[in-house]
Design a protein around this motif. Sequence first.
Motif, PDB file in Angstrom:
ATOM      1  N   UNK A  90      36.901  33.292  40.436  1.00 29.36           N
ATOM      2  CA  UNK A  90      37.966  34.302  40.395  1.00 29.36           C
ATOM      3  C   UNK A  90      37.788  35.333  39.281  1.00 29.36           C
ATOM      4  N   UNK A  91      37.284  34.908  38.111  1.00 28.11           N
ATOM      5  CA  UNK A  91      37.088  35.872  37.024  1.00 28.11           C
ATOM      6  C   UNK A  91      36.027  36.893  37.391  1.00 28.11           C
ATOM      7  N   UNK A  92      34.940  36.424  37.985  1.00 27.06           N
ATOM      8  CA  UNK A  92      33.891  37.340  38.418  1.00 27.06           C
ATOM      9  C   UNK A  92      34.457  38.333  39.422  1.00 27.06           C
ATOM     10  N   UNK A  93      35.240  37.843  40.371  1.00 23.43           N
ATOM     11  CA  UNK A  93      35.830  38.716  41.381  1.00 23.43           C
ATOM     12  C   UNK A  93      36.753  39.754  40.730  1.00 23.43           C
ATOM     13  N   UNK A  94      37.517  39.339  39.738  1.00 25.30           N
ATOM     14  CA  UNK A  94      38.432  40.251  39.054  1.00 25.30           C
ATOM     15  C   UNK A  94      37.663  41.360  38.342  1.00 25.30           C
ATOM     16  N   UNK A  95      36.592  40.975  37.632  1.00 24.25           N
ATOM     17  CA  UNK A  95      35.787  41.969  36.906  1.00 24.25           C
ATOM     18  C   UNK A  95      35.107  42.910  37.896  1.00 24.25           C
TER      19      UNK A  95
END
Length: 320
Positions: A22-27
């Motif tokens: 999810x963090x990768x997707x957010x960035x």
Amino acid sequence: MLPLDHSAAVNVAAASIAAADPELMTVREHLMRLDPSGSRFASVLRDTIDQLLNGEVTGRYDWKTLFKTEKTHAGTVVEINLQREFKFDDGVDMDYQIAGIDVDCKYSQQFGGWMIPPEARGHLCLLVWADDYKSQWSAGLMRIEAAWLNGGNNRDMKLTVKAEHRNRIVWLWRDAELPENVLLHMDPADRAAVFQQSSGQGRLNELFRRAQKRRIGRNVVRTVAQQKDYMKRVRGNGGSRSALRGEGILIMGDYDSHRKIAAELELPVPGEGEFISVRVTEVSANQTTRPSVVLDGRRWACALADDTHQTAPALPAHTK
């Protein structure tokens, strides 16, 4: 470019990786909102390479002529310039905070050559590559894990990503177009003719005479002129625009009126800080199928090799 079936498989794998992080997707989503086309990233990379070459002072245009220390410093300059452009917050443990998430930035002029420090393990890395010889660049995100890295024994313990695990990079832009370094890619004889001129004005005139129909950036002009008032050397009133007019050569800049002319002639449209030159000839509207534009009440088209030289028309007023 990858074969279509291979490329599709890579895209599916990247989507799966992103969905599980999810963090990768957010960035990723944040960066794509900031720069949907990648044009801002490309401009930063072009300007950074030109900054390192420092052509106005050194006359350099080729990455190979940089000193070793300058090449080593390139990653830091890319990191700084991206932060300035996108106003990323400082990271807590990594270089940046993007959308509130720590992200490290690593640049390499050699694809796959990113040097990953031990402290980046477990964090996201923004991996950036640009090659002035190929006129291409890429940027992607990867969650760093020890298993994905090559072994090594350098003193700072930095490691590279294993080739077989580069498919874990979720690409934002892959093999995108880097604004051309015109001097690097010119025919050597044409380039030599440019630099054989004894004055900055003479070199610029020769550049616009020999590099027609190509976007010429401000840093190329600076490198060729090697003068602080280099932009003045392009304009009318004694610059290249007036000097070459008698040869039928137009020099268009990034003014809206100039960009419209380039588009009507079906030439590359100058971006911010860019110029494009072309020799034109007067044509009759009912006697040509060539793209043309009306200037000074007359119709003009890009000249063919056997067209006789005419005085180029005046360009519209320099208003955006």
